[in-house]
Structure formats: C-alpha cells, structure tokens
Write a protein that holds these residues in place. Structure first.
Motif, PDB file in Angstrom:
ATOM      1  N   THR A  70     -41.543  -2.784  17.062  1.00 26.87           N
ATOM      2  CA  THR A  70     -40.893  -1.496  17.354  1.00 26.87           C
ATOM      3  C   THR A  70     -41.194  -0.532  16.227  1.00 26.87           C
ATOM      4  O   THR A  70     -41.202  -0.918  15.054  1.00 26.87           O
ATOM      5  CB  THR A  70     -39.360  -1.633  17.474  1.00 26.87           C
ATOM      6  OG1 THR A  70     -38.902  -2.376  16.349  1.00 26.87           O
ATOM      7  CG2 THR A  70     -38.945  -2.336  18.743  1.00 26.87           C
ATOM      8  N   GLU A  71     -41.455   0.689  16.590  1.00 25.48           N
ATOM      9  CA  GLU A  71     -41.750   1.688  15.567  1.00 25.48           C
ATOM     10  C   GLU A  71     -40.701   2.780  15.655  1.00 25.48           C
ATOM     11  O   GLU A  71     -40.210   3.104  16.741  1.00 25.48           O
ATOM     12  CB  GLU A  71     -43.136   2.275  15.817  1.00 25.48           C
ATOM     13  CG  GLU A  71     -44.174   1.165  15.875  1.00 25.48           C
ATOM     14  CD  GLU A  71     -45.562   1.639  15.546  1.00 25.48           C
ATOM     15  OE1 GLU A  71     -45.696   2.378  14.538  1.00 25.48           O
ATOM     16  OE2 GLU A  71     -46.489   1.302  16.283  1.00 25.48           O
ATOM     17  N   ARG A  72     -40.379   3.317  14.511  1.00 28.04           N
ATOM     18  CA  ARG A  72     -39.373   4.362  14.488  1.00 28.04           C
ATOM     19  C   ARG A  72     -39.837   5.496  13.593  1.00 28.04           C
ATOM     20  O   ARG A  72     -40.223   5.252  12.452  1.00 28.04           O
ATOM     21  CB  ARG A  72     -38.054   3.805  13.936  1.00 28.04           C
ATOM     22  CG  ARG A  72     -36.945   4.037  14.930  1.00 28.04           C
ATOM     23  CD  ARG A  72     -35.646   3.348  14.664  1.00 28.04           C
ATOM     24  NE  ARG A  72     -35.473   2.620  13.423  1.00 28.04           N
ATOM     25  CZ  ARG A  72     -34.463   2.839  12.582  1.00 28.04           C
ATOM     26  NH1 ARG A  72     -33.596   3.812  12.831  1.00 28.04           N
ATOM     27  NH2 ARG A  72     -34.316   2.101  11.514  1.00 28.04           N
ATOM     28  N   ASP A  73     -39.811   6.676  14.134  1.00 27.52           N
ATOM     29  CA  ASP A  73     -40.171   7.841  13.340  1.00 27.52           C
ATOM     30  C   ASP A  73     -38.902   8.500  12.867  1.00 27.52           C
ATOM     31  O   ASP A  73     -38.048   8.850  13.683  1.00 27.52           O
ATOM     32  CB  ASP A  73     -40.960   8.837  14.216  1.00 27.52           C
ATOM     33  CG  ASP A  73     -42.344   8.998  13.660  1.00 27.52           C
ATOM     34  OD1 ASP A  73     -42.447   9.107  12.412  1.00 27.52           O
ATOM     35  OD2 ASP A  73     -43.314   8.980  14.458  1.00 27.52           O
ATOM     36  N   LEU A  74     -38.751   8.637  11.566  1.00 30.38           N
ATOM     37  CA  LEU A  74     -37.510   9.231  11.078  1.00 30.38           C
ATOM     38  C   LEU A  74     -37.649  10.741  10.929  1.00 30.38           C
ATOM     39  O   LEU A  74     -36.723  11.426  10.542  1.00 30.38           O
ATOM     40  CB  LEU A  74     -37.122   8.613   9.739  1.00 30.38           C
ATOM     41  CG  LEU A  74     -36.980   7.105   9.758  1.00 30.38           C
ATOM     42  CD1 LEU A  74     -36.566   6.598   8.384  1.00 30.38           C
ATOM     43  CD2 LEU A  74     -35.964   6.652  10.789  1.00 30.38           C
ATOM     44  N   GLY A  75     -38.842  11.235  11.182  1.00 34.92           N
ATOM     45  CA  GLY A  75     -39.049  12.663  11.038  1.00 34.92           C
ATOM     46  C   GLY A  75     -39.104  13.040   9.571  1.00 34.92           C
ATOM     47  O   GLY A  75     -38.891  12.201   8.689  1.00 34.92           O
ATOM     48  N   TYR A  76     -39.351  14.311   9.293  1.00 37.52           N
ATOM     49  CA  TYR A  76     -39.443  14.752   7.921  1.00 37.52           C
ATOM     50  C   TYR A  76     -38.082  15.162   7.415  1.00 37.52           C
ATOM     51  O   TYR A  76     -37.391  15.964   8.031  1.00 37.52           O
ATOM     52  CB  TYR A  76     -40.434  15.917   7.811  1.00 37.52           C
ATOM     53  CG  TYR A  76     -40.620  16.355   6.388  1.00 37.52           C
ATOM     54  CD1 TYR A  76     -41.212  15.473   5.461  1.00 37.52           C
ATOM     55  CD2 TYR A  76     -40.190  17.598   5.964  1.00 37.52           C
ATOM     56  CE1 TYR A  76     -41.379  15.858   4.159  1.00 37.52           C
ATOM     57  CE2 TYR A  76     -40.349  17.981   4.636  1.00 37.52           C
ATOM     58  CZ  TYR A  76     -40.943  17.116   3.746  1.00 37.52           C
ATOM     59  OH  TYR A  76     -41.101  17.484   2.438  1.00 37.52           O
ATOM     60  N   ARG A  77     -37.644  14.586   6.311  1.00 33.10           N
ATOM     61  CA  ARG A  77     -36.286  14.890   5.839  1.00 33.10           C
ATOM     62  C   ARG A  77     -36.273  15.600   4.514  1.00 33.10           C
ATOM     63  O   ARG A  77     -35.286  15.607   3.811  1.00 33.10           O
ATOM     64  CB  ARG A  77     -35.510  13.592   5.668  1.00 33.10           C
ATOM     65  CG  ARG A  77     -35.436  12.815   6.953  1.00 33.10           C
ATOM     66  CD  ARG A  77     -34.019  12.421   7.198  1.00 33.10           C
ATOM     67  NE  ARG A  77     -33.962  11.533   8.334  1.00 33.10           N
ATOM     68  CZ  ARG A  77     -33.151  10.487   8.388  1.00 33.10           C
ATOM     69  NH1 ARG A  77     -32.405  10.205   7.365  1.00 33.10           N
ATOM     70  NH2 ARG A  77     -33.111   9.764   9.462  1.00 33.10           N
ATOM     71  N   GLY A  78     -37.381  16.106   4.158  1.00 30.61           N
ATOM     72  CA  GLY A  78     -37.430  16.811   2.869  1.00 30.61           C
ATOM     73  C   GLY A  78     -37.780  15.862   1.756  1.00 30.61           C
ATOM     74  O   GLY A  78     -37.429  14.682   1.824  1.00 30.61           O
ATOM     75  N   PRO A  79     -38.435  16.347   0.734  1.00 32.06           N
ATOM     76  CA  PRO A  79     -38.986  15.488  -0.320  1.00 32.06           C
ATOM     77  C   PRO A  79     -37.916  14.738  -1.101  1.00 32.06           C
ATOM     78  O   PRO A  79     -38.175  13.662  -1.599  1.00 32.06           O
ATOM     79  CB  PRO A  79     -39.748  16.463  -1.217  1.00 32.06           C
ATOM     80  CG  PRO A  79     -39.218  17.827  -0.887  1.00 32.06           C
ATOM     81  CD  PRO A  79     -38.739  17.768   0.515  1.00 32.06           C
TER      82      PRO A  79
END
Ligand code: ADP
Ligand code: MG
Length: 760
Positions: A70-79
C-alpha cells in the motif's frame, strides 16, 4: 609469497579498518580466530524465514514473500513540518510511505519505506525477497523500517542499490546455503562474510592435528575442508560433514584433557590406607542400625580397594537421592582415619555442612568424641568449619585441623580457598556437587602442601546424563548406587493445577494438617525469598538456582516468595501449626537454628527456597508442596522431592502450578509426576533446558572448547572421542607424536585455567 596459516594476523589480509573492528568487537585477531568464529545457523536462499522467531529490537535478515503493498501520499506539508522536536528533527519531511507486508505463510511483517517511491513497483505481491533491518513493534505488529532489500531476480536492473550488501550475500553463496553469524553492534553479516571469504580465498595452510587413521576410521573430512565448508558450504550435506568434523575435534580435545588428567592423577603417589581390622570402621559397622544395601556394599569394596593402593583414588559416586551415599562416604573416611590420616567432607551449603556434622556425630556416637574426657582410644573428633564461625571458634577449629586432632573435618567448599592446613589429609569427600568443575578438583588435589595428594571421592545425587558425566567428570572413575535402601517409601507426585482447580490448593494445605496430625512434618518450597528481591535466589556456590523458566512464557505475576507464602499460611490455613522459614538470606547461624529446629521436630512446616534442594535429611518429613513448580527444572524438582519419603511414611509431593495444561512448563511437571527415575528425568531435562544450566557455571572451558558440540545430540561423537582419547593417551601420554593434538590440549587447558582464574 608468505604462507598464510592460522596464526597469521588478519591485519594485512583484510582491510585495516575491518581488521581493527573485528579485533575490537569480537576479539578476532588471527586467521584462526576468524575461521573458528562459526555461523550461528544457515539460511537457505529463498526459503521463507519463520517470522514467529523474530525478536523485537534485534537486527534480522529475513526471506519473505510480498503479500500486499500500500502506498500513501502525505502531500507536501512544508519544509519544517514536524521538525523542531522529537525524532523527526533534521530529517527531510515524509511525503510518501510505502508499506510492504511480507509473510512466511503464517505470519506477517510490515516493511515501511519513506519517500522511496520505487519499492511499490519493484515488490509486487508474490515477489520473494530478502529484507534486512531492525525489528520494531508498532501497535502490536512486527515492523521493519527502511530495510535494505534484495530481490532474487534474473534481470539486473531490478536489483537495487540499497540492497547491494544483501545481493552480495546472496551471490557469494552459489549453493544457496547462507551462513548467519552471531553479530555484535558494529559488525554486520556482510563484514563477516566478506572477511571470511577473503581469508579462505587466500588458501591458508592448515595442518590437520588429528591422525589420518582416526579420520578414516570415523569417516571425517580433513580440517581444511571442514573450515571451508563450515563457512561456505555448497550444500547442506557439506555443512553437515564440516560440523561433524569440528564437533569431533571439540569432543576429542576435551576428552584428551580428561584422559591426561586421569592418567596423571593415577600416577601420583598416594599414602595407601588399607583396611585396619579392629579400628573405627569395624566398630562403626558393628553398630550400624541397618544392613547396607548390596550396592553400598559393592561400592564400599571398590572404594576400600582404591584407598589401599599407592595411587590416589579419584572417584565419582552417583546415586539417587536417598540411596545412602553418606554412609558409603563415611565408611571411606573411617578407613582413612584408621590409617592415621584425616578426612574432610565438603558440602555446597552451610546448612548441609552443619547437618553432616550433626549426623556424623549422631552416627558415630562415642566413636566421634575423640579428645573428650573418657573417650575410647580409637575414637576421633569431628570439627565443623564454616564461614559463620566466630573468630575464637574458628581459631580453635583451625588448630584442631592443623594439629591432626580432628579426624573428620566438615565444611563448605570455602574451606578450600582459605588458609586451612591439614596435619595429614588423606581423603577429600565432595558432597552433592555436580557443579564442581575439573579445575576445582585439580586445585583440590593440590591442597597438600607437603606429601602426596589425597584420595578424592565426589558424590552427586543429581543423576547425570551419560554425556555430561563423561564431559564434566571424565577424569574420574565412576560408581553408581542404583538401589534405594529397603523399606524406603515411594514418593507419590501429583500436579495441582491451581488455576483450573483452586480447590485442590485448599486441599493441599488440609493434607499438610493431616500429615502433621499423624506426627509428620512438611516442606513448602517457593522459587523466591522475599517480595523485594530479584526473581531468583543465588545459591551459595554463586550459581543461579532458579528455574529455567520458559523464556518465551509470559510471566503473569512475580514468582511466589517464601515470606509471602509463610505469612499467608500462618494467617490462614496453617495458623495453628508451627511454621518456620528457611532461605539463603538468613544469617548462617539463624539458618542452622531453623534447620535443626525442624530436624528436631520443633517445627511442623518449613517454608523454604531451594536451599533444601541438596542433601537435607529429615526422615520425619513426609510431604512437600512446591509452589510455582513450573519455574523449577525437572532435575531440580526430582532433587527437591527426594527430601520426603525418607522415613517410614510414604512421601507426598504436590507440584502447584498455574501453567495451563499443554504448555511446556506443565508438560515438564507431568513428566516429573510420571516417573521416579532420576536418570530418565535428567536426560529429558537436558533436552529441555540450555546445556549451560545443566553443566553449571563451573564447567570450565565451555565457551570455546565446546562451540559446536552438544552434549545431548552428540553422544555418539563424545563416546568415540572418549575411546580415542584413552587409546592415544595410553599409547603416547605426552602426545609427542601428535603435536597438533598436544596443541589442542594446551588450548583447552589454557582456557580452563583462565576461566578458573577469572572466577577465582
Ligand atoms: P543420599 O544418597 O541422598 O545422600 P543419605 O546418605 O542421606 O542419602 O541417606 C538417606 C537416609 O537413608 C539416611 O537417613 C540414612 O541413614 C539412610 N540409609 C542409608 N543407607 C541405608 C540402608 N542400607 N538401610 C536403611 N537406611 C539407610
Ligand atoms: Mg546426601
């Protein structure tokens, strides 16, 4: 080119940094050190690893088959998301998680990758691959974070860079049998495998210490082949041959040491102590309140003959609990005293030493009051020397011993190490001690500042499996008492399942009351002393008395303690009985007081730890209740129950346990309840617990002399080696013709001595 041998330093052969690391972390300095660092086990390439055996917190390399991805993209959350505190600080933010669940057909393990997008595609379900990393636990599930991975595949582009170490491992063992070494922090499988490979490829010249004739006779491969095949076998058959050869070497070197010790000891001169008619021994025999068993008579004859020769006796007397070894020993002592010499009896604990002194005085009666007013001329004196004597008493005792006034000296093993001098020591009896190692016996024989070494009789009530006897006592002649004295009552043993049948426990206490009402006494044994101490009690010889409790079994509650159980009994079911307490933390005088009060009948019930395991003899005690019985070893339980049924009344032993039916602990208890044959139990015990426990810590030289050898599995090898060793030593005592063997022997001896000194 310089020839490479076992003594060649690794430095210069493998990378300097690796060499330094192996030396620092594992003390592997020479080619020989490394080649003798054997794999712990072998994996078969592609064979799925049993995931149930993984240990949380350890690094592991496992073969698994991918079950789901399973793959999960957490998206970009800032550096800086999540940065600034906790573990994530300074790491790149997690944007993508791939969970690859692998299985062995039964269990699952989740491998988690962070920001490594390719794994999802490279590990489709059904792929077999090798994963290596630290095992952690997350929400009750086993997990491996960012493992390195190697996929077994024919197309090179599916191999990943991350797994190059693993790939190397796989590829360098074309037979598919992959060695797995014991690791320490900072040394990986790959480092060891690579170093071993480098060294083996240099073809070190390894002379074979074992004569060709013996190798041929036993169908063993030569040492060079064995050392190669133990590290990189082409298949399991080769591995097997290598192991067989190396085991034989280990068995042979130990047996050679023993055979030589035996030969040397036999060649020492000794004062002969022939039977002297009309002496103490005759007087004692004439007053003996019972008839000796046939076994006692036979062994007695053998010992009497040994003592009469001009070489020292070195004999082991084995016999079931209650088989009457003490009388045999006492008669030997009297024979020696009749020759004008002294005898000493060493016991493992102060309680036992005091008891021996007491019963020797009882048994000898007037014969044991030498030096006292009105004593007969032939009588002798018994002196007790233990650590708890006051300064004055001690001084007097030492004086009696040094002057020869004391014919019989009884004490603990401490007697050996202290500055005790005998006027004329003729015989040493070591009671109830199977942990008494070869080195200690050696030291003991040296305990004769002037004159000749004394005769030595070692007694043990712990039936010893044959291979253990051959290994631990291989330097001794052996006698066994098979029978129990007639009229000895049988011991009935019953398992009391406290969890399933709580009423049975109540019944147990009631049963004690019934025994006491009949004028008998009872023991209640607990695994622990108090509520605040560790899990186990240390016996006086420093070994852990505890229980080889199943390592895997969950401990629901701490083991029951003497203090706790005694309080419960005094306040509850046995409130009207006289309940005493005995354990290793009582001061010695107190211990002795409690023990003699119990022996006199001044106490009805004795709540105790395993201090009563060995030798304690109170014939009036007819019942024993062992609490948390699953925490004791089988042989230990057998020892313990041997404390009852020593008188006229039949013995009762109740093994109280909360271990559910069918669990390993319970199975052991059922086995103990099912047989009274100590030898049978000893063999079973050896199978079920770690050998180290059986041998005890005093078994010297074990660490490396017996790396591959198993006393349980390799009985045949040990017997072969024993025969070979006897023949070799008989033929060539100094092994001048076999320098390789002589070296093997020196190595074992050096190690034993080191071991002994370390413990000193
Ligand atoms: P162990 O072999 O366990 O050391 P002991 O020597 O303590 O056994 O003997 C156990 C008990 O049996 C002692 O009370 C001892 O007096 C008694 N005993 C020894 N030999 C005989 C015999 N031949 N007949 C009857 N009782 C005996
Ligand atoms: Mg005994």
């Amino acid at each position: 080119m310089q020839e490479i041998g076992l003594d060649t330093p690794l430095k210069g052969l493998i990378g300097a940094r690796t060499a330094a690391r192996l030396s620092e972390k594992l003390e592997l300095v020479t080619v020989g050190d490394l080649l003798r660092y054997y794999p712990r086990k072998y994996d078969q390439r592609g064979k799925l690893t049993d995931l149930a055996k993984l240990v949380v917190g350890e690094r592991a390399t496992v073969w698994g088959r991918v079950v789901t991805v399973t793959e999960r993209d957490l998206g970009y959350r800032g550096p800086n998301h999540g940065a600034g505190r906790g573990k994530g600080r300074g790491r790149p933010p997690v944007k993508h998680i791939t969970n690859v669940v692998i299985g062995d057909g039964n269990r699952h393990l989740t491998c988690t990758f962070f920001n490594q997008y390719h794994w999802g595609k490279m590990l489709p379900p059904g792929t077999d691959a090798m994963f290596s990393g630290k095992i952690t636990q997350f929400q009750n599930k086993l997990q491996m974070s960012s493992p390195s991975v190697a996929i077994l595949s024919d197309t090179p582009d599916t191999r990943s860079r991350e797994g190059s170490d693993l790939l190397e491992i796989i590829e360098s063992f074309p037979g598919g049998v992959i060695p797995v070494y014991p690791l320490v922090e900072g040394v990986t499988q790959a480092i060891l495998q690579r170093s071993v490979r480098t060294v083996l490829d240099l073809r070190p010249v390894i002379p074979d210490p074992v004569p060709d004739g013996l190798l041929a006779q036993h169908g063993l491969i030569d040492l060079t082949a064995a050392l190669d095949d133990i590290h990189r076998p082409r298949n399991h058959e080769h591995r097997e041959h290598a192991q067989r050869r190396l085991r034989y070497d280990e068995a042979l070197s130990v047996q050679l040491v023993l055979a030589r010790r035996k030969a040397q000891a036999r060649n020492f001169p000794a004062e002969p102590c022939p039977r002297a008619p009309g002496g103490l021994l005759d007087a004692f025999d004439a007053n003996l309140p019972f008839e000796l068993t046939e076994g006692q008579r036979e062994v007695g004859e053998t010992i009497a003959r040994d003592l009469a020769t001009i070489h020292p006796m070195n004999r082991l007397l084995q016999g079931e609990v209650g088989s009457g070894k003490t009388v045999v020993a006492l008669r030997a002592m009297l024979q020696v005293i009749d020759s004008g010499r002294q005898a000493v009896m060493l016991a493992p604990t102060e309680v036992l030493a005091a008891q021996h002194a007491r019963s020797l005085r009882d048994v000898l009666g007037p014969l044991g009051r030498g030096g006292e007013l009105g004593a007969s001329a032939e009588s002798t004196a018994i002196t007790l020397l233990t650590g708890s004597l006051g300064a004055r008493a001690r001084k007097q005792a030492l004086l009696n011993i040094a002057s020869g006034q004391a014919g019989i000296v009884v004490g603990t093993h401490a007697l050996l190490s202290e500055g005790v001098f005998f006027a004329n020591l003729g015989l040493i009896v070591v009671d109830e001690q199977h942990r008494f190692g070869v080195e200690q016996r050696h030291a003991l024989r040296a305990k004769h500042p002037e004159g000749n070494p004394p005769h030595v009789l070692v007694m043990t009530a712990t039936p010893i499996p044959r291979t253990v006897a051959m290994t631990v006592f291989g330097d001794l002649d052996t006698s066994t008492l098979h029978q129990l004295p007639r009229g000895r009552s049988p011991i009935g043993t019953t398992v009391v399942p406290a969890a399933e049948k709580p009423a049975w426990v109540e019944r147990a206490w009631q049963r004690i009351r019934e025994e006491v009402a009949k004028g008998h006494q009872a023991y209640v044994v607990c695994p622990k002393i108090g509520d605040d101490d560790g899990d186990a009690e240390l016996s006086e010889d420093g070994t852990l008395v505890d229980p080889d409790a199943d390592p895997g079994e969950e401990m629901k509650r701490p083991p029951l303690s003497v203090t706790q159980v005694a309080a419960m009994l005094r306040d509850g079911p046995l409130s009207d009985l006289r309940v005493g307490v005995l354990h290793g933390r009582l001061v010695p005088g107190e211990k002795d007081d409690v023990m003699s009060a119990f022996a006199r009948g001044g106490l009805d019930v004795l709540v105790a730890t395993t201090v009563i395991e060995v030798g304690v003899d109170v014939p009036n005690a007819s019942m024993m209740v062992i609490m948390d019985a699953e925490r004791f070893g089988m042989s230990q339980l057998h020892q313990l129950r041997g404390r009852v049924g020593r008188g006229q009344a039949p013995g009762i032993c109740l093994l109280v346990t909360e271990a559910p039916a069918g669990t390993p602990g319970r199975v052991r208890l059922d086995a103990v309840a099912a047989t009274t044959d100590g030898f049978e139990l000893a063999e079973a015990d050896l199978e079920l617990r770690r050998e180290g426990n059986v041998l005890g810590t005093a078994q010297a030289g074990r660490s490396t002399a017996l790396r591959q050898l198993s006393l349980l599995r390799d009985r045949e090898t040990i017997e072969q080696a024993r025969g070979d060793a006897a023949a070799l030593v008989g033929d060539d005592p100094d092994m001048a013709r076999w320098p390789g063997l002589a070296d093997m022997v020196s190595a074992v001896i050096a190690e034993q001595e080191q071991d002994y000194l370390d413990k000193g």
